[in-house]
Design a protein around this motif. Structure first.
Motif, PDB file in Angstrom:
ATOM      1  N   GLN A   1       0.636  -1.148   0.014  1.00 29.00           N
ATOM      2  CA  GLN A   1      -0.082  -0.146   0.055  1.00 29.00           C
ATOM      3  C   GLN A   1       0.660   1.301   0.066  1.00 29.00           C
ATOM      4  O   GLN A   1       0.414   2.374  -0.752  1.00 29.00           O
ATOM      5  N   LEU A   2       1.964   1.129   0.791  1.00 30.35           N
ATOM      6  CA  LEU A   2       2.976   2.410   0.722  1.00 30.35           C
ATOM      7  C   LEU A   2       3.574   2.624  -0.406  1.00 30.35           C
ATOM      8  O   LEU A   2       3.801   3.697  -1.002  1.00 30.35           O
TER       9      LEU A   2
ATOM     10  N   ARG B   1       2.290   1.728  -3.598  1.00 28.86           N
ATOM     11  CA  ARG B   1       1.332   2.435  -4.448  1.00 28.86           C
ATOM     12  C   ARG B   1       1.289   3.841  -4.029  1.00 28.86           C
ATOM     13  O   ARG B   1       1.050   4.545  -4.884  1.00 28.86           O
ATOM     14  N   ALA B   2       1.219   4.256  -2.871  1.00 32.10           N
ATOM     15  CA  ALA B   2       0.968   5.698  -2.532  1.00 32.10           C
ATOM     16  C   ALA B   2       2.067   6.367  -2.856  1.00 32.10           C
ATOM     17  O   ALA B   2       1.799   7.453  -3.544  1.00 32.10           O
ATOM     18  N   MET B   3       3.157   5.883  -2.709  1.00 27.20           N
ATOM     19  CA  MET B   3       4.606   6.728  -3.122  1.00 27.20           C
ATOM     20  C   MET B   3       4.666   6.814  -4.707  1.00 27.20           C
ATOM     21  O   MET B   3       5.169   7.844  -5.291  1.00 27.20           O
TER      22      MET B   3
ATOM     23  N   ALA C   1       2.090   6.900  -6.699  1.00 25.54           N
ATOM     24  CA  ALA C   1       0.945   7.835  -7.183  1.00 25.54           C
ATOM     25  C   ALA C   1       1.496   9.214  -6.808  1.00 25.54           C
ATOM     26  O   ALA C   1       1.481  10.199  -7.545  1.00 25.54           O
ATOM     27  N   GLU C   2       2.086   9.527  -5.614  1.00 19.37           N
ATOM     28  CA  GLU C   2       2.582  10.875  -5.392  1.00 19.37           C
ATOM     29  C   GLU C   2       3.763  11.066  -6.378  1.00 19.37           C
ATOM     30  O   GLU C   2       3.858  12.259  -6.704  1.00 19.37           O
TER      31      GLU C   2
END
Length: 283
Positions: free
Chosen positions: A203-204, A206-208, A210-211
């Motif tokens: 999850q982290l 994917r978040a990184m 996307a960022e």
């Protein structure tokens, strides 16, 4: 000043180890020397047979720590090569001086900014003091492995996620210093520590990702806007130049026709001056 403090601390640790070794290499006492003399007589009486038990050899990369009636016989280990022992009272332990490497198992660590990561590494160490590695710790190799795991967790627990990902060299140097200081009394020299891999939760990740993608898109939009602004400024300057010289507009028409004809298009557009069109419109 810092170097002097480090040298002073190393000198104190060395003095402590020497004092500990000197306590363990004390006198055997009257009973001890009596047993040693009896062992020597026994060896002399059975000389043809005991000769095979009196001489020992160690390899170039090994050292032998000799215990006589449970006490260390000398401040320095024996070897390499051939040396003499008493078969009944002496026992020896061989210590390997070669560099040993081992992997630190992946550790689930909570960073300073409350992010859970899995980190593993590799440690290179060797025995620098064979007597201390035998007399001061039960199993120097196993103890160093356990200490490396706890040191990795302690060091990374004080770092943010950004520091863990970017400052691996600093983390490895800090771990090496802490391990070397902690294992000095065990006769262990930690030569190198390396961080192998840092695994983040999916999850982290994917978040990184996307960022990072949003940041790249924002930079692309800014660059495109700057290009449009520069192009508009250039068009404004060109329009001012053309306004000052009407013949320049005719030359631009001819240049455009040349460009269209060079591409072998089936359709050719002939631009007409606006003043001609306005003449027909008035009629």
């Amino acid at each position: 000043m810092e170097m002097e403090n480090q040298m002073e601390s190393q000198r104190r640790r060395q003095d402590g180890k020497d004092a500990l070794i000197s306590e363990r290499t004390g006198s055997l006492g009257c009973v001890g020397w009596f047993i040693v003399i009896l062992s020597g007589l026994f060896m002399f009486l059975l000389f043809p047979f005991t000769i095979w038990f009196c001489f020992k050899t160690v390899q170039e990369y090994e050292r032998a720590v000799i215990f006589r009636l449970g006490r260390i016989t000398d401040r320095k280990p024996k070897g390499p090569g051939l040396f003499f022992i008493l078969p009944c009272t002496d026992s020896l332990i061989k210590v390997d001086l070669r560099t040993v490497s081992f992997d630190i198992p992946p550790q689930e660590i909570l960073t300073k900014d409350s992010v859970t990561v899995s980190v593993d590494g590799v440690v290179y160490f060797r025995v620098s003091d064979p007597i201390a590695s035998v007399a001061n710790v039960t199993n120097a190799d196993f103890s160093t492995r356990l200490l490396a795991q706890t040191t990795l967790r302690n060091v990374l627990g004080t770092k943010n996620l950004a520091e863990v990902l970017s400052d691996r060299e600093g983390i490895a140097h800090s771990m090496q210093s802490n391990l070397d200081e902690a294992t000095d009394n065990w006769g262990i020299k930690v030569e190198r520590v390396e961080i192998k891999d840092v695994k983040l939760p999916h999850q982290l990740q994917r978040a990184m990702a996307a960022e990072a993608e949003a940041a790249r898109e924002a930079r692309a939009k800014v660059i495109a806007a700057e290009g449009e602004m520069n192009a508009s400024r250039a068009l404004k300057e060109a329009s001012l130049v053309i306004a000052e010289s009407p013949s320049a507009l005719q030359l631009r028409y001819l240049q455009t026709l040349n460009t269209i004809a060079a591409e072998k298009n089936s359709t050719i557009i002939f631009p007409l001056p606006m003043d001609v069109m306005s003449h027909f419109m008035r009629k």
